[in-house]
Motif scaffolding. Structure first.
Motif, PDB file in Angstrom:
ATOM      1  N   VAL A  72     -74.792  10.552  79.952  1.00 24.53           N
ATOM      2  CA  VAL A  72     -75.954   9.682  80.211  1.00 24.53           C
ATOM      3  C   VAL A  72     -75.514   8.416  80.936  1.00 24.53           C
ATOM      4  O   VAL A  72     -76.176   7.960  81.872  1.00 24.53           O
ATOM      5  N   ILE A  73     -74.397   7.850  80.531  1.00 28.67           N
ATOM      6  CA  ILE A  73     -73.892   6.639  81.187  1.00 28.67           C
ATOM      7  C   ILE A  73     -73.517   6.941  82.637  1.00 28.67           C
ATOM      8  O   ILE A  73     -73.783   6.141  83.538  1.00 28.67           O
ATOM      9  N   GLY A  74     -72.934   8.091  82.885  1.00 22.95           N
ATOM     10  CA  GLY A  74     -72.597   8.481  84.262  1.00 22.95           C
ATOM     11  C   GLY A  74     -73.825   8.586  85.135  1.00 22.95           C
ATOM     12  O   GLY A  74     -73.836   8.098  86.271  1.00 22.95           O
ATOM     13  N   TRP A  75     -74.884   9.201  84.613  1.00 25.78           N
ATOM     14  CA  TRP A  75     -76.118   9.319  85.395  1.00 25.78           C
ATOM     15  C   TRP A  75     -76.793   7.968  85.571  1.00 25.78           C
ATOM     16  O   TRP A  75     -77.392   7.704  86.633  1.00 25.78           O
ATOM     17  N   LEU A  76     -76.706   7.081  84.582  1.00 29.06           N
ATOM     18  CA  LEU A  76     -77.270   5.735  84.727  1.00 29.06           C
ATOM     19  C   LEU A  76     -76.549   4.958  85.825  1.00 29.06           C
ATOM     20  O   LEU A  76     -77.185   4.235  86.604  1.00 29.06           O
ATOM     21  N   LEU A  77     -75.245   5.094  85.883  1.00 27.39           N
ATOM     22  CA  LEU A  77     -74.491   4.415  86.939  1.00 27.39           C
ATOM     23  C   LEU A  77     -74.893   4.928  88.323  1.00 27.39           C
ATOM     24  O   LEU A  77     -74.988   4.148  89.274  1.00 27.39           O
ATOM     25  N   LEU A  78     -75.122   6.232  88.445  1.00 25.81           N
ATOM     26  CA  LEU A  78     -75.600   6.781  89.722  1.00 25.81           C
ATOM     27  C   LEU A  78     -76.981   6.227  90.068  1.00 25.81           C
ATOM     28  O   LEU A  78     -77.261   5.921  91.233  1.00 25.81           O
ATOM     29  N   ALA A  79     -77.842   6.088  89.064  1.00 34.49           N
ATOM     30  CA  ALA A  79     -79.179   5.522  89.304  1.00 34.49           C
ATOM     31  C   ALA A  79     -79.061   4.065  89.744  1.00 34.49           C
ATOM     32  O   ALA A  79     -79.779   3.625  90.659  1.00 34.49           O
ATOM     33  N   PHE A  80     -78.162   3.293  89.138  1.00 38.11           N
ATOM     34  CA  PHE A  80     -77.963   1.897  89.551  1.00 38.11           C
ATOM     35  C   PHE A  80     -77.435   1.807  90.976  1.00 38.11           C
ATOM     36  O   PHE A  80     -77.809   0.904  91.731  1.00 38.11           O
ATOM     37  N   ALA A  81     -76.581   2.727  91.362  1.00 33.91           N
ATOM     38  CA  ALA A  81     -76.083   2.743  92.737  1.00 33.91           C
ATOM     39  C   ALA A  81     -77.215   3.017  93.716  1.00 33.91           C
ATOM     40  O   ALA A  81     -77.303   2.389  94.777  1.00 33.91           O
ATOM     41  N   ALA A  82     -78.104   3.957  93.368  1.00 35.57           N
ATOM     42  CA  ALA A  82     -79.247   4.261  94.237  1.00 35.57           C
ATOM     43  C   ALA A  82     -80.188   3.065  94.333  1.00 35.57           C
ATOM     44  O   ALA A  82     -80.689   2.737  95.419  1.00 35.57           O
ATOM     45  N   LEU A  83     -80.427   2.389  93.214  1.00 35.60           N
ATOM     46  CA  LEU A  83     -81.270   1.189  93.237  1.00 35.60           C
ATOM     47  C   LEU A  83     -80.621   0.074  94.051  1.00 35.60           C
ATOM     48  O   LEU A  83     -81.303  -0.662  94.770  1.00 35.60           O
ATOM     49  N   GLY A  84     -79.305  -0.057  93.947  1.00 37.78           N
ATOM     50  CA  GLY A  84     -78.591  -1.058  94.744  1.00 37.78           C
ATOM     51  C   GLY A  84     -78.707  -0.790  96.231  1.00 37.78           C
ATOM     52  O   GLY A  84     -78.882  -1.706  97.032  1.00 37.78           O
ATOM     53  N   PHE A  85     -78.630   0.479  96.604  1.00 39.17           N
ATOM     54  CA  PHE A  85     -78.779   0.843  98.012  1.00 39.17           C
ATOM     55  C   PHE A  85     -80.195   0.546  98.503  1.00 39.17           C
ATOM     56  O   PHE A  85     -80.379  -0.016  99.589  1.00 39.17           O
TER      57      PHE A  85
END
Length: 154
Positions: free
Chosen positions: A45-58
């Motif tokens: 879950v933490i791994g997928w949250l980090l990917l979501a934060f990267a997408a939001l950052g982009f």
């Protein structure tokens, strides 16, 4: 016509060049960290949250903008992904604020805000954000130069 380091000019419309260093560093770091976490398999879950934060950052990096439109005598600033752009007439402009956030001895964030009047109340809008005060001061100096040069020409 003079050239600016942080702005591009298209007639009397000045657009701030985007700063990509910090967002791209996060966009690269977060997926790498996510990959390591997902590969380990303990906390997916933490791994997928980090990917979501990267997408939001982009998405946030793409949506940021600052435009000084001297034809319409206004400043348009969009600093957040979900907030609409703020239109500030130069006649309502009051001042700039420079805020610095420190954790111990280290500066972690510096923001440049514009103060303006709206409906008789003082409002603030974020127009630039970075790590060093020097970079924000340079942006502020260029904005001041753009506005004062236009006022002298009138």
């Amino acid at each position: 016509m003079q050239s600016f380091k942080h702005f591009t000019a298209e007639g009397n419309v000045y657009k701030m060049k985007p700063s990509y260093f910090l967002p791209i560093a996060l966009i690269i770091f977060l997926p790498l960290l996510s990959y390591l976490i997902l590969r380990e398999g303990k906390y997916p879950v933490i791994g997928w949250l980090l990917l979501a934060f990267a997408a939001l950052g982009f998405a946030g990096m793409i949506s940021r903008s600052l435009v000084i439109d001297l034809n319409n005598r206004e400043i348009r600033a969009k600093a957040a992904l979900l907030r609409p752009a703020v239109r500030i007439p130069l006649s309502d402009f009051q001042s700039f604020e420079l805020h610095q956030l420190k954790q111990g001895l280290f500066t972690t964030n510096t923001s440049l805000n514009i103060c303006y009047l709206k409906d008789g109340k003082t409002k603030r809008a974020l127009i630039a954000q970075g790590v060093t005060t020097r970079a924000m001061q340079r942006i502020l100096n260029e904005i001041d130069e753009i506005i004062s040069n236009h006022d002298r020409q009138r």
